[in-house]
Design an enzyme around this catalytic site. Structure first.
Site, PDB file in Angstrom:
ATOM      1  N   ARG A   1       0.879  -1.187   0.000  1.00 57.47           N
ATOM      2  CA  ARG A   1       0.000   0.000   0.000  1.00 57.47           C
ATOM      3  C   ARG A   1       0.903   1.219   0.000  1.00 57.47           C
ATOM      4  O   ARG A   1       1.731   1.390   0.897  1.00 57.47           O
ATOM      5  CB  ARG A   1      -0.894   0.014   1.235  1.00 57.47           C
ATOM      6  CG  ARG A   1      -1.612   1.342   1.424  1.00 57.47           C
ATOM      7  CD  ARG A   1      -2.631   1.340   2.534  1.00 57.47           C
ATOM      8  NE  ARG A   1      -3.829   0.591   2.168  1.00 57.47           N
ATOM      9  CZ  ARG A   1      -5.006   0.686   2.797  1.00 57.47           C
ATOM     10  NH1 ARG A   1      -5.158   1.507   3.817  1.00 57.47           N
ATOM     11  NH2 ARG A   1      -6.042  -0.035   2.415  1.00 57.47           N
TER      12      ARG A   1
ATOM     13  N   HIS B   1      -7.810   0.796  -5.899  1.00 58.71           N
ATOM     14  CA  HIS B   1      -7.943  -0.062  -4.709  1.00 58.71           C
ATOM     15  C   HIS B   1      -8.601  -1.374  -5.179  1.00 58.71           C
ATOM     16  O   HIS B   1      -9.772  -1.652  -4.869  1.00 58.71           O
ATOM     17  CB  HIS B   1      -8.776   0.645  -3.647  1.00 58.71           C
ATOM     18  CG  HIS B   1      -8.651   0.056  -2.266  1.00 58.71           C
ATOM     19  ND1 HIS B   1      -7.880  -1.067  -2.003  1.00 58.71           N
ATOM     20  CD2 HIS B   1      -9.194   0.430  -1.074  1.00 58.71           C
ATOM     21  CE1 HIS B   1      -7.966  -1.350  -0.711  1.00 58.71           C
ATOM     22  NE2 HIS B   1      -8.750  -0.464  -0.122  1.00 58.71           N
TER      23      HIS B   1
ATOM     24  N   GLN C   1     -10.308  -3.894  -2.700  1.00 60.42           N
ATOM     25  CA  GLN C   1     -11.592  -3.410  -2.211  1.00 60.42           C
ATOM     26  C   GLN C   1     -12.704  -3.685  -3.227  1.00 60.42           C
ATOM     27  O   GLN C   1     -13.760  -4.231  -2.888  1.00 60.42           O
ATOM     28  CB  GLN C   1     -11.507  -1.888  -1.941  1.00 60.42           C
ATOM     29  CG  GLN C   1     -12.768  -1.287  -1.395  1.00 60.42           C
ATOM     30  CD  GLN C   1     -13.052  -1.740   0.030  1.00 60.42           C
ATOM     31  OE1 GLN C   1     -12.174  -1.684   0.884  1.00 60.42           O
ATOM     32  NE2 GLN C   1     -14.264  -2.200   0.307  1.00 60.42           N
TER      33      GLN C   1
ATOM     34  N   ASP D   1     -17.580   6.909  -0.650  1.00 60.69           N
ATOM     35  CA  ASP D   1     -16.270   6.823   0.013  1.00 60.69           C
ATOM     36  C   ASP D   1     -15.932   8.225   0.528  1.00 60.69           C
ATOM     37  O   ASP D   1     -16.589   9.210   0.156  1.00 60.69           O
ATOM     38  CB  ASP D   1     -15.212   6.329  -1.004  1.00 60.69           C
ATOM     39  CG  ASP D   1     -13.825   6.154  -0.386  1.00 60.69           C
ATOM     40  OD1 ASP D   1     -13.737   6.037   0.866  1.00 60.69           O
ATOM     41  OD2 ASP D   1     -12.830   6.140  -1.135  1.00 60.69           O
TER      42      ASP D   1
ATOM     43  N   CYS E   1     -16.579   1.616   1.678  1.00 63.51           N
ATOM     44  CA  CYS E   1     -15.391   0.773   1.903  1.00 63.51           C
ATOM     45  C   CYS E   1     -14.862   0.900   3.327  1.00 63.51           C
ATOM     46  O   CYS E   1     -14.152   0.009   3.790  1.00 63.51           O
ATOM     47  CB  CYS E   1     -14.300   1.147   0.901  1.00 63.51           C
ATOM     48  SG  CYS E   1     -13.885   2.899   0.950  1.00 63.51           S
TER      49      CYS E   1
ATOM     50  N   ARG F   1     -13.730  -8.832   2.997  1.00 58.35           N
ATOM     51  CA  ARG F   1     -12.322  -8.587   2.632  1.00 58.35           C
ATOM     52  C   ARG F   1     -11.468  -9.796   3.024  1.00 58.35           C
ATOM     53  O   ARG F   1     -10.547 -10.187   2.313  1.00 58.35           O
ATOM     54  CB  ARG F   1     -11.785  -7.324   3.359  1.00 58.35           C
ATOM     55  CG  ARG F   1     -12.505  -6.022   3.037  1.00 58.35           C
ATOM     56  CD  ARG F   1     -12.172  -5.512   1.645  1.00 58.35           C
ATOM     57  NE  ARG F   1     -10.754  -5.418   1.391  1.00 58.35           N
ATOM     58  CZ  ARG F   1      -9.975  -4.381   1.707  1.00 58.35           C
ATOM     59  NH1 ARG F   1     -10.487  -3.324   2.291  1.00 58.35           N
ATOM     60  NH2 ARG F   1      -8.678  -4.383   1.412  1.00 58.35           N
TER      61      ARG F   1
HETATM   62  N1   CP Z   1     -11.255  -0.168   3.158  1.00 57.10           N
HETATM   63  C1   CP Z   1      -9.964  -0.221   3.497  1.00 57.10           C
HETATM   64  O1   CP Z   1      -9.071  -0.501   2.674  1.00 57.10           O
HETATM   65  O2   CP Z   1      -9.724   0.090   4.802  1.00 57.10           O
HETATM   66  P1   CP Z   1      -8.320   0.258   5.514  1.00 57.10           P
HETATM   67  O3   CP Z   1      -7.742   1.571   5.048  1.00 57.10           O
HETATM   68  O4   CP Z   1      -8.626   0.254   6.972  1.00 57.10           O
HETATM   69  O5   CP Z   1      -7.431  -0.877   5.109  1.00 57.10           O
HETATM   70  N1  NVA Z   2     -10.264   6.669  -0.781  1.00 64.38           N
HETATM   71  C1  NVA Z   2      -9.815   6.229   0.514  1.00 64.38           C
HETATM   72  C2  NVA Z   2      -9.983   4.761   0.657  1.00 64.38           C
HETATM   73  C3  NVA Z   2      -9.606   4.186   1.985  1.00 64.38           C
HETATM   74  C4  NVA Z   2      -9.782   2.710   2.054  1.00 64.38           C
HETATM   75  C5  NVA Z   2      -8.367   6.617   0.702  1.00 64.38           C
HETATM   76  O1  NVA Z   2      -7.571   6.443  -0.228  1.00 64.38           O
HETATM   77  O2  NVA Z   2      -8.018   7.117   1.777  1.00 64.38           O
END
Ligand code: CP
Ligand code: NVA
Length: 307
Positions: free
Chosen positions: A107, A134, A137, A225, A265, A293
């Site tokens: 990530r 993502h 997700q 989101d 999400c 997930r």
């Molecule tokens: N939805 C999601 O990816 O959550 P986190 O940022 O907690 O991993």
């Molecule tokens: N769009 C959000 C998703 C988190 C899972 C971010 O990137 O922070």
């Protein structure tokens, strides 16, 4: 040859359904026979690196637990723990880490970093969120709709909010799975044009509008989101103003079908993109999404690591 999962497009339709079917079996073991969770360990003796340059609750915990249940050992590395792109080039880190482990979950910020890491890694790399995409997700969210028998060409799936990483992966997934998706965002925050170019042969199934009411009118599913994603904190003040009409609240929800599903999400910024009454209300399936997930990532790990 190793297979990466950097975008939904890396999986064929057939592979997506294979993952859904395996996830169903693993979900069944978890829900009905928790005591037997270690009965299926195809990844025994393998190791999974989890490199996180941004915070995470769901993705990190579900991947760590998934690896443990499947017999693999997870190694969590935050950005502070390793040299990644600071005192060592990304290429060298990728080359070295892939000499020790059997797959890497990463990530980070730029999608180009995820792609470069994968290009220099000998083992499968999974994108656990970038600024652009993502895919874990979206894969899991379409699995949630599949389980709810909503993954068909007749549903109206509405995304309301920021045209961000989650939205991009939902668009790519909708194109692959032939879902009627309508995305409502402010003009300034619409999905990236090259994402729409990627799916141009599916344009009739995917519509983009600036009108949240039009998007949710008669919808079967409403997804939102956060307005301010990780790394965009400086834009918070401006975005909160621009996005106000895009809040998923009772009034907006009333335009959808009475049994419409509400998805997010998570993490949610309650009172911004979604109100408490909606996220905690009877239409909301956000916790089901979060649980899935685990099941979907288990199936994904098996698919990419077992070979
Ligand atoms: N939805 C999601 O990816 O959550 P986190 O940022 O907690 O991993
Ligand atoms: N769009 C959000 C998703 C988190 C899972 C971010 O990137 O922070």
């Amino acid at each position: 040859m190793k297979k990466d999962f950097l975008s939904i497009q890396d999986l064929s339709l057939e592979e997506i359904y294979e993952i859904f079917e395996l996830a169903d079996e693993l979900r069944n073991i978890w829900r009905e026979k928790k005591g037997e969770v270690f009965s299926y360990q195809p990844l025994q003796g393998k190791t999974l690196a989890l490199i996180f340059d941004k915070p995470s609750t769901r993705t990190r915990v579900s991947f760590e637990v998934a690896a443990y249940h499947l017999g693999a050992h997870p190694v969590f590395l935050s950005a502070q723990d390793i040299h990644l792109g600071k005192s060592e080039s990304l290429e060298d880190t990728a080359r070295v880490i892939s000499k020790y482990v059997d797959a890497v979950v990463i990530r980070t910020f730029g999608q180009e970093k995820v792609e470069k890491f994968a290009a220099f890694s000998d083992v499968p790399v999974i994108n656990a969120l970038s600024d652009l995409l993502h895919p874990c997700q979206a894969l899991s969210d379409y699995y949630t709709l599949y389980r709810r028998k909503k993954l068909n060409q007749n549903i109206k799936f509405s995304y309301v909010g920021d045209g961000n990483n989650v939205c991009h992966s939902l668009i790519l997934g909708a194109a692959k799975l032939k879902v009627n998706l309508i995305v409502a965002t402010p003009e300034k925050y619409k999905p990236k044009p090259f994402i729409l170019k990627e799916i141009k042969e599916m344009q009739d199934k995917i519509k983009i509008t600036q009108d949240p009411k039009l998007a949710v009118d008669g919808a079967d599913v409403i997804y939102t989101d956060v307005w301010v994603s990780m790394g965009q904190e400086k834009e918070k003040k401006e975005k909160k103003e621009i996005f106000r009409p895009y809040q998923v609240n009772s009034s907006l929800l009333s335009l959808a079908k009475p049994d419409a599903l509400v998805m997010h999400c998570l993490p949610a910024h309650r009172g911004e993109e979604i109100t408490d009454e909606v996220i905690d209300g009877k239409n909301s399936i956000v916790l089901e999404q979060a649980e899935n997930r685990l099941h979907i990532q288990k199936a994904l790990l098996v698919k990419l690591m077992k070979g």
